[in-house]
Design an enzyme around this catalytic site. Sequence first.
Site, PDB file in Angstrom:
ATOM      1  N   HIS A   1       0.816  -1.208   0.000  1.00  0.00           N
ATOM      2  CA  HIS A   1       0.000   0.000   0.000  1.00  0.00           C
ATOM      3  C   HIS A   1       0.851   1.260   0.000  1.00  0.00           C
ATOM      4  O   HIS A   1       1.937   1.276   0.559  1.00  0.00           O
ATOM      5  CB  HIS A   1      -0.889   0.035   1.242  1.00  0.00           C
ATOM      6  CG  HIS A   1      -1.740  -1.160   1.408  1.00  0.00           C
ATOM      7  ND1 HIS A   1      -2.030  -1.684   2.642  1.00  0.00           N
ATOM      8  CD2 HIS A   1      -2.365  -1.958   0.510  1.00  0.00           C
ATOM      9  CE1 HIS A   1      -2.812  -2.748   2.501  1.00  0.00           C
ATOM     10  NE2 HIS A   1      -3.015  -2.930   1.209  1.00  0.00           N
TER      11      HIS A   1
ATOM     12  N   LYS B   1       5.141   7.400   7.927  1.00  0.00           N
ATOM     13  CA  LYS B   1       4.639   6.631   9.062  1.00  0.00           C
ATOM     14  C   LYS B   1       5.763   5.996   9.846  1.00  0.00           C
ATOM     15  O   LYS B   1       6.846   5.754   9.322  1.00  0.00           O
ATOM     16  CB  LYS B   1       3.631   5.583   8.617  1.00  0.00           C
ATOM     17  CG  LYS B   1       4.126   4.579   7.596  1.00  0.00           C
ATOM     18  CD  LYS B   1       3.021   3.593   7.237  1.00  0.00           C
ATOM     19  CE  LYS B   1       2.799   3.536   5.761  1.00  0.00           C
ATOM     20  NZ  LYS B   1       1.763   2.587   5.375  1.00  0.00           N
TER      21      LYS B   1
ATOM     22  N   TYR C   1       0.875   1.639  13.705  1.00  0.00           N
ATOM     23  CA  TYR C   1       1.265   2.632  12.718  1.00  0.00           C
ATOM     24  C   TYR C   1       1.017   4.014  13.306  1.00  0.00           C
ATOM     25  O   TYR C   1      -0.046   4.274  13.844  1.00  0.00           O
ATOM     26  CB  TYR C   1       0.397   2.556  11.463  1.00  0.00           C
ATOM     27  CG  TYR C   1       0.118   1.183  10.920  1.00  0.00           C
ATOM     28  CD1 TYR C   1       0.766   0.742   9.783  1.00  0.00           C
ATOM     29  CD2 TYR C   1      -0.836   0.351  11.500  1.00  0.00           C
ATOM     30  CE1 TYR C   1       0.492  -0.507   9.253  1.00  0.00           C
ATOM     31  CE2 TYR C   1      -1.110  -0.895  10.978  1.00  0.00           C
ATOM     32  CZ  TYR C   1      -0.445  -1.321   9.852  1.00  0.00           C
ATOM     33  OH  TYR C   1      -0.721  -2.541   9.337  1.00  0.00           O
TER      34      TYR C   1
ATOM     35  N   ASP D   1      -6.756  -6.044  -1.477  1.00  0.00           N
ATOM     36  CA  ASP D   1      -5.419  -6.408  -1.940  1.00  0.00           C
ATOM     37  C   ASP D   1      -5.456  -7.419  -3.074  1.00  0.00           C
ATOM     38  O   ASP D   1      -4.556  -7.437  -3.913  1.00  0.00           O
ATOM     39  CB  ASP D   1      -4.580  -6.933  -0.775  1.00  0.00           C
ATOM     40  CG  ASP D   1      -4.189  -5.829   0.197  1.00  0.00           C
ATOM     41  OD1 ASP D   1      -4.377  -4.636  -0.128  1.00  0.00           O
ATOM     42  OD2 ASP D   1      -3.700  -6.162   1.290  1.00  0.00           O
TER      43      ASP D   1
END
Length: 184
Positions: free
Chosen positions: A65, A74, A134, A170
């Site tokens: 992603h 991140k 995250y 996905d």
Amino acid sequence: MRIETTDLVGLLVMTPQPHRDARGFFTRTFDAEIFDAHLDAPGIAATFIQDSQSRSTAGIVRGMHGRMGGGEAKLVRCAHGAVHDVVVDVRPDSPTFGVQQSFLLDDADFRHLYIPRGFLHGFQALTETADVCYRIDRPHDPAEDISVAHDDPDLNITWPLPVAAVSERDSRAGSWATLLTHLR
């Protein structure tokens, strides 16, 4: 906290130094002052606005992603279990454009990654349960999501376990070749 550079420009590995005793351990997983000092860019730590967590079981792959519209920085760490974490540089002007690197993130050494804007990211759970945390620098906007199939032959990512499952999203991810046409 020990901070190391990687083969990919801007990507950092951060390893906390836990204090262990008979009770267990205590560790600082993030320190804005140390983070900003290492990047020599005061204030970047304050840009993190959202914390998220996922739980996966062994063999699950989440990714690959990324984000358009300026990307998304991140901090990623595995709070419980272990994951095989993979990043791919998708910054067209980067000297490491198209290069991937993988890391073991686990709850034993607490290592985590600072992934700057302009990378694809994904991981595979290696343990019965793996919780990944995250810290993200901008709100999620699904309209800016990009993804490349975890098994794209051009990326040729080696996953350590047989892939147990991927999300419906996905399973519909595009190819590296298609993403390249959008990046240039």
